[in-house]
Design a protein around this motif. Sequence first.
Motif, PDB file in Angstrom:
ATOM      1  N   LEU A  54     -42.351  10.778  -1.652  1.00 25.48           N
ATOM      2  CA  LEU A  54     -41.951   9.445  -1.449  1.00 25.48           C
ATOM      3  C   LEU A  54     -42.997   8.658  -2.481  1.00 25.48           C
ATOM      4  O   LEU A  54     -42.677   7.431  -3.034  1.00 25.48           O
ATOM      5  CB  LEU A  54     -42.075   8.949   0.024  1.00 25.48           C
ATOM      6  N   ASP A  55     -44.292   9.049  -2.341  1.00 21.51           N
ATOM      7  CA  ASP A  55     -45.255   8.184  -3.087  1.00 21.51           C
ATOM      8  C   ASP A  55     -44.827   8.290  -4.848  1.00 21.51           C
ATOM      9  O   ASP A  55     -44.983   7.399  -5.412  1.00 21.51           O
ATOM     10  CB  ASP A  55     -46.580   9.047  -3.076  1.00 21.51           C
ATOM     11  N   SER A  56     -44.567   9.414  -5.224  1.00 23.05           N
ATOM     12  CA  SER A  56     -43.832   9.559  -6.733  1.00 23.05           C
ATOM     13  C   SER A  56     -42.582   8.588  -7.026  1.00 23.05           C
ATOM     14  O   SER A  56     -42.605   8.017  -7.853  1.00 23.05           O
ATOM     15  CB  SER A  56     -43.444  11.005  -6.942  1.00 23.05           C
ATOM     16  N   VAL A  57     -41.736   8.488  -5.926  1.00 25.46           N
ATOM     17  CA  VAL A  57     -40.419   7.641  -5.892  1.00 25.46           C
ATOM     18  C   VAL A  57     -41.076   6.269  -6.211  1.00 25.46           C
ATOM     19  O   VAL A  57     -40.736   5.362  -6.967  1.00 25.46           O
ATOM     20  CB  VAL A  57     -39.563   7.941  -4.925  1.00 25.46           C
ATOM     21  N   GLN A  58     -42.157   6.045  -5.444  1.00 19.41           N
ATOM     22  CA  GLN A  58     -42.480   4.491  -5.121  1.00 19.41           C
ATOM     23  C   GLN A  58     -43.247   4.231  -6.645  1.00 19.41           C
ATOM     24  O   GLN A  58     -43.155   3.173  -7.142  1.00 19.41           O
ATOM     25  CB  GLN A  58     -43.615   4.509  -3.972  1.00 19.41           C
ATOM     26  N   SER A  78     -44.062  -1.161  -2.725  1.00 18.54           N
ATOM     27  CA  SER A  78     -44.117  -0.172  -1.518  1.00 18.54           C
ATOM     28  C   SER A  78     -42.567   0.328  -1.377  1.00 18.54           C
ATOM     29  O   SER A  78     -41.797  -0.454  -1.172  1.00 18.54           O
ATOM     30  CB  SER A  78     -44.753  -0.681  -0.190  1.00 18.54           C
ATOM     31  N   VAL A  79     -42.478   1.760  -1.181  1.00 17.66           N
ATOM     32  CA  VAL A  79     -40.872   2.187  -0.859  1.00 17.66           C
ATOM     33  C   VAL A  79     -41.118   2.876   0.261  1.00 17.66           C
ATOM     34  O   VAL A  79     -42.351   3.656   0.459  1.00 17.66           O
ATOM     35  CB  VAL A  79     -40.584   3.167  -2.095  1.00 17.66           C
ATOM     36  N   ASP A  80     -40.352   2.829   1.278  1.00 20.87           N
ATOM     37  CA  ASP A  80     -40.092   3.589   2.563  1.00 20.87           C
ATOM     38  C   ASP A  80     -38.738   3.997   2.803  1.00 20.87           C
ATOM     39  O   ASP A  80     -37.803   3.687   2.203  1.00 20.87           O
ATOM     40  CB  ASP A  80     -40.650   2.607   3.683  1.00 20.87           C
ATOM     41  N   VAL A  81     -38.679   5.336   3.471  1.00 18.15           N
ATOM     42  CA  VAL A  81     -37.497   5.713   3.751  1.00 18.15           C
ATOM     43  C   VAL A  81     -37.533   5.673   5.407  1.00 18.15           C
ATOM     44  O   VAL A  81     -38.201   6.307   6.015  1.00 18.15           O
ATOM     45  CB  VAL A  81     -37.312   7.183   3.517  1.00 18.15           C
ATOM     46  N   ARG A  85     -43.166   5.877   6.218  1.00 11.97           N
ATOM     47  CA  ARG A  85     -44.432   5.349   5.747  1.00 11.97           C
ATOM     48  C   ARG A  85     -45.071   4.573   6.654  1.00 11.97           C
ATOM     49  O   ARG A  85     -46.250   4.607   7.075  1.00 11.97           O
ATOM     50  CB  ARG A  85     -44.356   4.810   4.408  1.00 11.97           C
ATOM     51  N   THR A  86     -44.203   3.700   7.229  1.00 14.40           N
ATOM     52  CA  THR A  86     -44.960   2.660   8.043  1.00 14.40           C
ATOM     53  C   THR A  86     -45.574   3.521   9.519  1.00 14.40           C
ATOM     54  O   THR A  86     -46.464   3.174   9.924  1.00 14.40           O
ATOM     55  CB  THR A  86     -43.927   1.633   8.668  1.00 14.40           C
TER      56      THR A  86
END
Length: 151
Positions: A54-58, A78-81, A85-86
């Motif tokens: 997810l960090d890489s996608v972000q 910020s990208v979350d799935v 992440r939250t």
Amino acid sequence: QEQRDAGEEFLNGLLSAMGYEGSVSSDMSDDGILSFDISGDQLGLLVGPGLNTLDSVQEVCRNAIQRQADGRGYGKVSVDVAGVRTDRTQSLQEFVRVEAQQVLDSGDDVVFEVMSRADRTIVHDVIGEFDGLATESVGEDPRRRVVLKRA
């Protein structure tokens, strides 16, 4: 709006290329953070262990938006799935508060496990809420960790 559109287009394209069905929504916070949330079923591969994927996608999404900005300013992304992440951030904050109280009570230092830069920042920010405590990042990337101690 242009940056929101670019981020949504990138993330929808990524989902499609991976053969996933999902939806992407975005929001701009008051402090200038452009947040994207991906929702759908069985998206765990996008999260990865320790949120590494997810960090890489972000990061790639941020780069795509930056390229689209073409010299104009752009904000933090910020990208979350599905809120992973939250949820993880809230859990880390609670854990750090418990550890902080332990250091205050016992006086013994606490050495956290190896963390990403983003997680280390969360730890430093939470400890900033406490009087009499200090943090220090030790080691070298990618094996940096935080030491929590009395100030």
